[in-house]
Design a protein around this motif. Structure first.
Motif, PDB file in Angstrom:
ATOM      1  N   ARG A  57      10.943   4.352  -1.753  1.00  0.00           N
ATOM      2  CA  ARG A  57      10.086   3.233  -1.362  1.00  0.00           C
ATOM      3  C   ARG A  57       9.232   2.860  -2.568  1.00  0.00           C
ATOM      4  O   ARG A  57       8.424   3.645  -3.041  1.00  0.00           O
ATOM      5  N   PHE A  58       9.448   1.651  -3.083  1.00  0.00           N
ATOM      6  CA  PHE A  58       8.805   1.225  -4.326  1.00  0.00           C
ATOM      7  C   PHE A  58       7.528   0.424  -4.045  1.00  0.00           C
ATOM      8  O   PHE A  58       7.357  -0.693  -4.518  1.00  0.00           O
ATOM      9  N   TYR A  59       6.633   1.029  -3.269  1.00  0.00           N
ATOM     10  CA  TYR A  59       5.422   0.327  -2.861  1.00  0.00           C
ATOM     11  C   TYR A  59       4.561  -0.043  -4.068  1.00  0.00           C
ATOM     12  O   TYR A  59       4.287   0.792  -4.931  1.00  0.00           O
TER      13      TYR A  59
ATOM     14  N   PHE B 217       5.126   2.664 -10.944  1.00  0.00           N
ATOM     15  CA  PHE B 217       5.640   3.529  -9.878  1.00  0.00           C
ATOM     16  C   PHE B 217       4.598   4.516  -9.365  1.00  0.00           C
ATOM     17  O   PHE B 217       4.934   5.586  -8.870  1.00  0.00           O
ATOM     18  N   ALA B 218       3.323   4.141  -9.488  1.00  0.00           N
ATOM     19  CA  ALA B 218       2.249   5.043  -9.063  1.00  0.00           C
ATOM     20  C   ALA B 218       2.259   5.299  -7.565  1.00  0.00           C
ATOM     21  O   ALA B 218       1.716   6.302  -7.099  1.00  0.00           O
ATOM     22  N   HIS B 219       2.870   4.401  -6.787  1.00  0.00           N
ATOM     23  CA  HIS B 219       2.921   4.567  -5.322  1.00  0.00           C
ATOM     24  C   HIS B 219       4.363   4.688  -4.819  1.00  0.00           C
ATOM     25  O   HIS B 219       4.608   4.573  -3.621  1.00  0.00           O
TER      26      HIS B 219
ATOM     27  N   HIS C  73       0.820  -1.207   0.000  1.00  0.00           N
ATOM     28  CA  HIS C  73       0.000   0.000   0.000  1.00  0.00           C
ATOM     29  C   HIS C  73       0.857   1.260   0.000  1.00  0.00           C
ATOM     30  O   HIS C  73       1.924   1.312   0.611  1.00  0.00           O
ATOM     31  N   GLY C  74       0.374   2.278  -0.698  1.00  0.00           N
ATOM     32  CA  GLY C  74       1.067   3.557  -0.729  1.00  0.00           C
ATOM     33  C   GLY C  74       0.756   4.395   0.491  1.00  0.00           C
ATOM     34  O   GLY C  74      -0.127   4.079   1.301  1.00  0.00           O
TER      35      GLY C  74
END
Length: 403
Positions: free
Chosen positions: A312-314, A363-365, A215-216
């Protein structure tokens, strides 16, 4: 005053095609041209690509810019997406685009209820065979069907081909969401990215969700709880990595074997290991020559990630890719006693490193210090991502050693 022409009337407009080699994710990936795909723009992902560290560029798709996209409905109610290229893309020849009419149907998969799409093709200037890198039918655990193909102007039908149903499923859902919320005149921004499988004749793709947290920072409490539960009930918690999708070319049948994210969520650590073996098996033998270049590239990525403080590559994914078309000297005869589902393929060795690639996507989060959309600033590297990479490398090394 002369009014501006609608985007769909532009001679350089591009009708976007579903990207038939999408094996995971939930957002529709579209084919813009042979070397470019596009996806709905998310500001946080754009911020990542605009600030991408030089050391990471070899492990991500090349960012090519932004394009405006709008919906278009024909007289039959079929919905398509039209891209309006910028002046930078004005030299692109729109005549090489294969135009589609998309029809959608639902069926029930063996693992539960899934909606799948069927699509028909109208050939305009190129053959479907030349346009698409995949050449064969899919073999999949999921149900799908193909509608009769439309005839071209000469009354001929293009060759019937079916592909991984997951990408078409995502595309159908995306079109439904857009058409229900927006009218045809609304412009949407899409990211243009490198098609990282365009050079492969038979792209074998493993989509891995990396890290122990998905989760972001902007996730609601409900979404946060849902993602935490998914991680706890899958190999994300125990290994820091889980399978989100896969297609692997089977030389013995001339088809692709496919797995989706629901399959990946149910795997135990041992099941994860066996599926990695399955990804490396072409139906005839386990392709041992792929292991060394994959491991070397993963180690190079690991070295880079360890140096990226604050990132952070959430919820990002890692693609492992290779060409399912083996060099002739690596082709081995089929042993009818080998069964793919048991992943007991014989082994084959070689030194063909050019067939392999590893890329980070989605990479949206992703968050990092200085991000325009940053919610939290973290110190040090992404240890959850590193944990997943280390375990992935270890498992592949064990396969290489016959363990």
């Amino acid at each position: 005053m002369v009014g501006q022409s609608p985007p769909c009337e532009s001679s350089s407009a591009v009708l976007l095609e579903p990207f038939v080699h999408q094996v995971g994710g939930h957002m529709s990936m579209m084919k813009y041209d042979e070397h470019t795909i596009c996806k709905p723009l998310v500001s946080q992902e754009l911020s990542f690509y605009e600030s991408l560290p030089l050391a990471m560029r070899q492990f991500t798709p090349q960012y090519k810019g932004i394009v405006s996209v709008h919906l278009k409905k024909d007289s039959l109610g079929n919905v398509t997406l039209i891209a309006s290229p910028s002046l930078d893309n004005a030299t692109r020849d729109p005549a090489v685009t294969i135009w589609h009419k998309c029809k959608w149907a639902s069926s029930t998969g063996t693992g539960g209820e899934h909606a799948f799409s069927t699509w028909s093709h109208t050939q305009v200037t190129k053959t479907f065979k030349d346009s698409c890198p995949g050449k064969r039918l899919l073999r999949t655990d999921l149900q799908y069907r193909t509608d009769p193909l439309l005839e071209d102007a000469n009354g001929n039908q293009p060759e019937r081909k079916s592909y991984n149903p997951w990408g078409l499923h995502c595309h159908r859902q995306h079109l439904n969401r857009m058409s229900s919320k927006h009218n045809e005149n609304k412009l949407h921004q899409f990211l243009l990215l490198e098609n990282v499988v365009s050079k492969y004749n038979y792209p074998c793709i493993l989509d891995l969700k990396m890290g122990t947290r998905q989760h972001g920072d902007d996730a609601s409490e409900e979404k946060k709880a849902r993602h935490i539960k998914k991680c706890e009930q899958s190999t994300s918690a125990s290994l820091g990595v889980r399978i989100c999708g896969m297609q692997v070319y089977q030389a013995d049948t001339g088809r692709f074997l496919c797995k989706d994210k629901y399959y990946g969520r149910k795997l135990s650590p041992e099941g994860f290991r066996q599926t990695l073996r399955q990804f490396l098996c072409n139906g005839n033998h386990l392709q041992m020559d792929l292991l060394e270049p994959i491991v070397l590239r993963l180690k190079a990525l690991l070295s880079v990630i360890r140096k990226q403080s604050s990132y952070r590559f959430y919820s990002s994914s890692l693609l492992i890719i290779y060409d399912g078309q083996e060099p002739k000297e690596n082709t081995a005869p089929l042993d009818n006693h080998l069964h793919l589902q048991k992943t007991n393929c014989a082994t084959s060795h070689g030194t063909h490193h050019s067939r392999v690639d590893v890329r980070m996507i989605d990479f949206a989060h992703t968050t990092f210090k200085g991000s325009k959309c940053n919610h939290t600033t973290y110190d040090g590297p992404d240890h959850g991502y590193i944990f997943g990479l280390e375990n992935l490398i270890k498992i592949l090394q064990n396969i290489s050693e016959g363990k």
